[in-house]
Design a protein around this motif. Structure first.
Motif, PDB file in Angstrom:
ATOM      1  N   LEU A 120      -8.513   6.509  -3.707  1.00 21.54           N
ATOM      2  CA  LEU A 120      -7.175   6.015  -3.386  1.00 21.54           C
ATOM      3  C   LEU A 120      -6.104   6.762  -4.175  1.00 21.54           C
ATOM      4  CD1 LEU A 120      -8.059   2.219  -3.324  1.00 21.54           C
ATOM      5  CD2 LEU A 120      -7.265   3.544  -1.351  1.00 21.54           C
ATOM      6  N   ALA A 125       0.819  -1.212   0.000  1.00 19.36           N
ATOM      7  CA  ALA A 125       0.000   0.000   0.000  1.00 19.36           C
ATOM      8  C   ALA A 125       0.854   1.263   0.000  1.00 19.36           C
ATOM      9  CB  ALA A 125      -0.937   0.002   1.211  1.00 19.36           C
ATOM     10  N   LYS A 168      -6.482  -0.462  -0.953  1.00 19.45           N
ATOM     11  CA  LYS A 168      -5.486  -0.074  -1.947  1.00 19.45           C
ATOM     12  C   LYS A 168      -4.901  -1.310  -2.631  1.00 19.45           C
ATOM     13  CE  LYS A 168      -1.932   3.395  -2.504  1.00 19.45           C
ATOM     14  NZ  LYS A 168      -1.077   4.384  -1.840  1.00 19.45           N
TER      15      LYS A 168
END
Length: 197
Positions: free
Chosen positions: A171, A23, A105
């Motif tokens: 995101l 991530a 993510k």
């Protein structure tokens, strides 16, 4: 028994470390050596639990999806009407995504685009999760709440595609705003398309 618990605990720590690194810096940029260093293990120990980095990536959503299925069943208990169930699903899933940004993510930016995802052990659970929506659209069509010619598979694709588009955009923009901004307006646009004329 204690050995099995230690092994599962080690596996969970590896998954958490990989999820965080994927991530933060991206899947391609993360190495097995970095994951091992974060967990405090020898690199070879990672391979005792996973075949490699892709295997690790494909394992990450397992707990997330399993927990989601259990929670969604509880969330929909006692909710009357297909439109109300859709609203509950949308708000609940949005909250689920926003409360787990690292997992979201990894799932939306790296996992869903992986061609091997559909061959993983977790994919049947993903199908189970998505089947909730199919049943809601079938209920709405059969009860007359939605258009009688509504195709539940197309409706599900539109509904999920909208949620996933919103999540990916959020995101990519660094989660700089709330996913709940304009959520009710989005719901109204969607459900108006499904409603009977």
């Amino acid at each position: 028994m204690a050995r099995k618990i230690v092994k599962e605990d080690t596996k969970s720590k590896i998954i958490e470390a990989a999820k965080t690194l994927f991530a933060e810096q991206g899947y391609q940029q993360t190495t097995i050596a970095e994951i091992a260093r974060v967990v405090g293990l020898a690199e070879g120990t990672i391979y005792e639990h996973f075949r490699g980095k892709e295997d690790l990536l494909l394992t990450i959503p397992d707990v997330w999806v399993t927990d989601a299925i259990e929670d969604l069943e509880l969330q929909l208990l006692g909710v009357e009407g297909a439109a109300n169930k859709l609203r509950k699903f949308l708000w609940w899933y949005t909250h689920y995504i926003q409360s787990e940004p690292s997992t979201a993510k990894v799932v939306f930016l790296f996992l869903k685009t992986n061609p091997n995802f559909q061959q993983t052990n977790v994919y049947p659970n993903v199908k189970t999760f998505y089947s909730f929506l199919l049943r809601i659209f079938e209920e709405g069509r059969d009860s007359g709440e939605f258009n009688q010619d509504l195709d539940p598979f197309v409706a599900r694709a539109v509904f999920l595609g909208t949620i996933e588009h919103m999540a990916i955009r959020w995101l990519l923009k660094g989660m700089s705003y709330s996913l709940f901004d304009n959520l009710e307006k989005t719901f109204r646009v969607l459900v108006d398309g499904f409603n009977r004329r």
